[in-house]
Design an enzyme around this catalytic site. Structure first.
Site, PDB file in Angstrom:
ATOM      1  N   GLY A 213     -24.544  61.679  65.699  1.00 38.44           N
ATOM      2  CA  GLY A 213     -24.990  62.947  65.097  1.00 38.44           C
ATOM      3  C   GLY A 213     -25.708  63.769  66.150  1.00 38.44           C
ATOM      4  O   GLY A 213     -25.420  63.657  67.347  1.00 38.44           O
TER       5      GLY A 213
ATOM      6  N   ARG B 161     -34.093  54.298  61.850  1.00 33.89           N
ATOM      7  CA  ARG B 161     -34.905  53.767  60.757  1.00 33.89           C
ATOM      8  C   ARG B 161     -34.977  52.254  60.891  1.00 33.89           C
ATOM      9  O   ARG B 161     -33.962  51.610  61.164  1.00 33.89           O
ATOM     10  CB  ARG B 161     -34.265  54.107  59.399  1.00 33.89           C
ATOM     11  CG  ARG B 161     -34.374  55.555  59.015  1.00 33.89           C
ATOM     12  CD  ARG B 161     -35.808  55.926  58.638  1.00 33.89           C
ATOM     13  NE  ARG B 161     -35.901  57.271  58.119  1.00 33.89           N
ATOM     14  CZ  ARG B 161     -36.485  58.298  58.744  1.00 33.89           C
ATOM     15  NH1 ARG B 161     -37.015  58.139  59.937  1.00 33.89           N
ATOM     16  NH2 ARG B 161     -36.542  59.486  58.179  1.00 33.89           N
TER      17      ARG B 161
ATOM     18  N   GLU C 152     -43.213  50.161  57.701  1.00 35.43           N
ATOM     19  CA  GLU C 152     -44.268  50.843  58.482  1.00 35.43           C
ATOM     20  C   GLU C 152     -45.513  51.054  57.639  1.00 35.43           C
ATOM     21  O   GLU C 152     -45.391  51.334  56.445  1.00 35.43           O
ATOM     22  CB  GLU C 152     -43.723  52.187  58.981  1.00 35.43           C
ATOM     23  CG  GLU C 152     -42.575  51.977  59.952  1.00 35.43           C
ATOM     24  CD  GLU C 152     -41.861  53.258  60.342  1.00 35.43           C
ATOM     25  OE1 GLU C 152     -42.335  54.360  59.995  1.00 35.43           O
ATOM     26  OE2 GLU C 152     -40.814  53.154  60.993  1.00 35.43           O
TER      27      GLU C 152
ATOM     28  N   HIS D   3     -43.624  55.096  65.494  1.00 34.08           N
ATOM     29  CA  HIS D   3     -42.824  56.177  64.895  1.00 34.08           C
ATOM     30  C   HIS D   3     -43.236  57.553  65.463  1.00 34.08           C
ATOM     31  O   HIS D   3     -43.631  58.439  64.711  1.00 34.08           O
ATOM     32  CB  HIS D   3     -42.959  56.162  63.361  1.00 34.08           C
ATOM     33  CG  HIS D   3     -41.830  56.866  62.663  1.00 34.08           C
ATOM     34  ND1 HIS D   3     -41.306  56.473  61.467  1.00 34.08           N
ATOM     35  CD2 HIS D   3     -41.122  57.968  63.003  1.00 34.08           C
ATOM     36  CE1 HIS D   3     -40.346  57.292  61.090  1.00 34.08           C
ATOM     37  NE2 HIS D   3     -40.208  58.218  62.025  1.00 34.08           N
TER      38      HIS D   3
HETATM   39  C1  8YV Z   1     -41.035  62.253  61.669  1.00 31.31           C
HETATM   40  C2  8YV Z   1     -38.726  61.359  60.927  1.00 31.31           C
HETATM   41  O1  8YV Z   1     -41.872  61.567  62.545  1.00 31.31           O
HETATM   42  O2  8YV Z   1     -37.587  63.416  60.781  1.00 31.31           O
HETATM   43  C3  8YV Z   1     -37.707  62.275  60.348  1.00 31.31           C
HETATM   44  O3  8YV Z   1     -36.976  61.855  59.445  1.00 31.31           O
HETATM   45  O4  8YV Z   1     -38.776  60.229  60.584  1.00 31.31           O
HETATM   46  C4  8YV Z   1     -39.674  61.785  61.990  1.00 31.31           C
HETATM   47  O5  8YV Z   1     -39.149  62.725  62.831  1.00 31.31           O
HETATM   48  C5  8YV Z   1     -41.535  62.142  60.293  1.00 31.31           C
HETATM   49  O6  8YV Z   1     -40.760  62.868  59.430  1.00 31.31           O
HETATM   50  C6  8YV Z   1     -42.988  62.620  60.204  1.00 31.31           C
HETATM   51  O7  8YV Z   1     -43.359  62.591  58.906  1.00 31.31           O
END
Ligand code: 8YV
Length: 316
Positions: free
Chosen positions: A156, A235, A264, A282
């Site tokens: 992607g 993930r 997490e 993360h």
């Molecule tokens: C962020 C993420 O750190 O975009 C996503 O899905 O997992 C990460 O880029 C996260 O959304 C922060 O809340």
């Protein structure tokens, strides 16, 4: 505008102070204290809320949407959609927006993790700080990164941004994606296992949609082999984590660079204890620049929706 005229928004999960401050100036914000009882948390405001701010790790469920009958828009602070019930949103005419401004930073992080593991950067740092160099020790050799075979699981936007970077390191790139990318010239393998077998570095960049299951399991890791390095910026739940723990501790793979975990912020102790693993909390998209762009994206989506009737980055 008086409070009674201002549009009301539900704040789900922790939101960034800049977003809360900017939107708080024009909208009435209500914190959702309990995700299990959104209506109870908001009281009578639940009937008036027209927008919600959430993040990908929480998303928004059909039950939350049911508790907010006037909901029109949900902004997600990130790009992951696996915890958002898109079908329920469509049914109710609720627009969902993401922040598609983070791909470059995530790709940078994938490179950093792979190089860190192979060149033993964090492990060397630990070794130096614990006085082992000063005590006359000899650092263990790392493994070369450039020119090696890179397998990308998931082609992607992050996979593509990563491939662009790996080209500069003269890597031999191939990929696996259940939906092949017709515009991508890299060799496509028939499975993740086949890709792993042909890779020195295996990068997981796949989207974690509902019900996807384990994209990387014991068989994939065995195929990557004792010299292979696994990197995950996607993930944690896309990987069989106990199998990953076994693979790094038994030497079935050479090492791993991990930004994401199954549960997490809990990280298995065996990973924390392993010297051939680099762990970060993360943070793949967490730069000052990208966080500020993400803040602005959420703010602009809400403002545009309620002033012009259109969102800027809706999920199609
Ligand atoms: C962020 C993420 O750190 O975009 C996503 O899905 O997992 C990460 O880029 C996260 O959304 C922060 O809340």
């Amino acid at each position: 505008m008086s409070t009674s005229e201002r549009i009301e928004l539900a704040v789900i999960g922790r939101q960034r102070p800049a977003v809360v401050e900017a939107l708080g100036a024009d909208f009435v914000l209500h914190d959702v204290a309990s995700l299990d009882d959104v209506a109870g948390s908001l009281g009578p405001a639940a009937e008036r809320v027209r927008g919600a701010l959430s993040n990908p790790m929480i998303g928004i469920s059909a039950a939350i949407m049911d508790a907010l009958p006037k909901l029109e828009i949900v902004t997600l602070f990130g790009v992951g959609l696996e915890r958002t019930d898109l079908a329920a949103a469509r049914e109710r005419g609720v627009v969902v927006t993401t922040t598609p401004v983070l791909y470059e930073d995530v790709a940078d992080t994938a490179v950093v993790l792979a190089m860190d593991v192979s060149r033993r950067i964090t492990s060397g740092d630990r070794w130096l700080r614990t006085g082992q160099w000063a005590a006359g020790g000899q650092a263990v050799s790392g493994k070369r990164f450039s020119g090696k075979r890179a397998g990308i699981l998931g082609m992607g936007r992050i996979g593509r941004a990563l491939a662009k970077r790996l080209e500069a390191f003269d890597m031999q790139i191939s990929y696996y994606d259940p939906r092949p990318a017709p515009d991508v010239a890299y060799p496509l393998h028939r499975s993740g296992v086949e890709l792993a077998r042909e890779s020195d570095f295996l990068f997981l960049c796949a989207a974690g949609g509902p019900g996807v299951g384990h994209v990387v399991d014991a068989e994939t890791l065995a195929a990557l082999g004792p010299e292979g390095v696994f990197v995950n910026v996607a993930r944690g739940w896309l990987v069989d984590e106990p199998a990953l723990v076994d693979a790094v501790t038994s030497g079935a793979i050479g090492g791993a660079g991990l930004d994401v975990f199954d549960d997490e912020p809990n990280v298995p102790q065996a990973l924390i204890d392993a010297d051939n693993v680099v762990l970060v909390p993360h943070i793949a998209s967490n730069t000052v620049e990208t966080r500020s762009d993400m803040d602005q994206c959420v703010i602009d989506n809400i403002r545009s929706w309620f002033s012009a009737g259109s969102a800027l980055t809706p999920v199609p």
